[in-house]
Enzyme design. Sequence first.
Site, mmCIF file in Angstrom:
data_model
loop_
_atom_site.group_PDB
_atom_site.id
_atom_site.type_symbol
_atom_site.label_atom_id
_atom_site.label_comp_id
_atom_site.label_asym_id
_atom_site.label_seq_id
_atom_site.Cartn_x
_atom_site.Cartn_y
_atom_site.Cartn_z
ATOM 1 N N ASP A 42 0.840 -1.207 0.000
ATOM 2 C CA ASP A 42 0.000 0.000 0.000
ATOM 3 C C ASP A 42 0.874 1.255 0.000
ATOM 4 O OD1 ASP A 42 -2.441 1.305 -0.136
ATOM 5 O OD2 ASP A 42 -2.715 1.376 2.040
ATOM 6 N N LYS A 44 1.933 4.625 -1.073
ATOM 7 C CA LYS A 44 1.281 5.787 -1.670
ATOM 8 C C LYS A 44 1.724 7.014 -0.888
ATOM 9 C CE LYS A 44 -2.870 5.020 1.179
ATOM 10 N NZ LYS A 44 -4.334 4.814 1.155
ATOM 11 N N ASN A 47 0.982 7.341 2.870
ATOM 12 C CA ASN A 47 1.665 6.446 3.803
ATOM 13 C C ASN A 47 3.158 6.740 3.900
ATOM 14 O OD1 ASN A 47 -0.662 5.122 4.499
ATOM 15 N ND2 ASN A 47 -0.387 3.456 3.041
ATOM 16 N N ASP A 60 2.248 2.712 7.938
ATOM 17 C CA ASP A 60 0.996 2.003 7.712
ATOM 18 C C ASP A 60 1.216 0.648 7.042
ATOM 19 O OD1 ASP A 60 -1.536 1.084 7.335
ATOM 20 O OD2 ASP A 60 -2.330 2.918 6.448
ATOM 21 N N THR A 80 -4.415 0.503 -2.717
ATOM 22 C CA THR A 80 -5.161 1.720 -3.059
ATOM 23 C C THR A 80 -5.248 1.812 -4.578
ATOM 24 O OG1 THR A 80 -4.385 2.824 -1.052
ATOM 25 C CG2 THR A 80 -5.188 4.233 -2.848
#
Length: 211
Positions: A42, A44, A47, A60, A80
């Site tokens: 994840d 991105k 994070n 995260d 995501t």
Amino acid sequence: GGTLMDTVKREKRLSENSARRFSKEILEGIKYLHAERVIHRDLKLGNLMLDENNHVLLGDFGLSTRLSTMEEKKFTLCGTPNYLAPEILSKSRQGHSFTADIFSFGCIIYTLVVGRPPFQSKSVKETYARIRSGSFSWPSSLQVSSALKQLVSWMLSSRPESRPSLNEIAAHPWFLTSKRVSSLAATAATSSRIQGRSPLVDRTNLVQQFN
């Protein structure tokens, strides 16, 4: 403080030089995770946290997974939408591994420079269709170096095995380019941690997730 998402929202987009400095720290964080057999899944802007000195910390790990072996594949659809690798979306059940993080990292670099993710659209369905087809372009109004375009296209290859390794990314001409640093990334540029003195990862969060 805040995240790189906050920074991009405030600045609209970053210069290639600023993006490069942050990307070098992100790269070191991903290297640390992969050496621990952890796929983030994840990655991105939201994070990627910034400390008081503008250093990046990967955080995260709620969707992260630790592999039993370096060759193991995972099959969970997670992440995501704007940053998902096509093999995670794949219905062929080929599975995914560390190269999914490379794809997300390519999306991050593009977003830092352009101000929006490469496959962003008005709907998740259309975004997924663009990811599957590898359909993205650079704004004609924005001057982007050929080295950056080549690197991002390589990282966003539809075929996982065609993407560069982290070492190949680190050795790419775009990563090796050195220019005067903007004030935004000046502190990060002088970071001794970029040489790996301390992993650029929220280790407390990571330990909580896997212990």
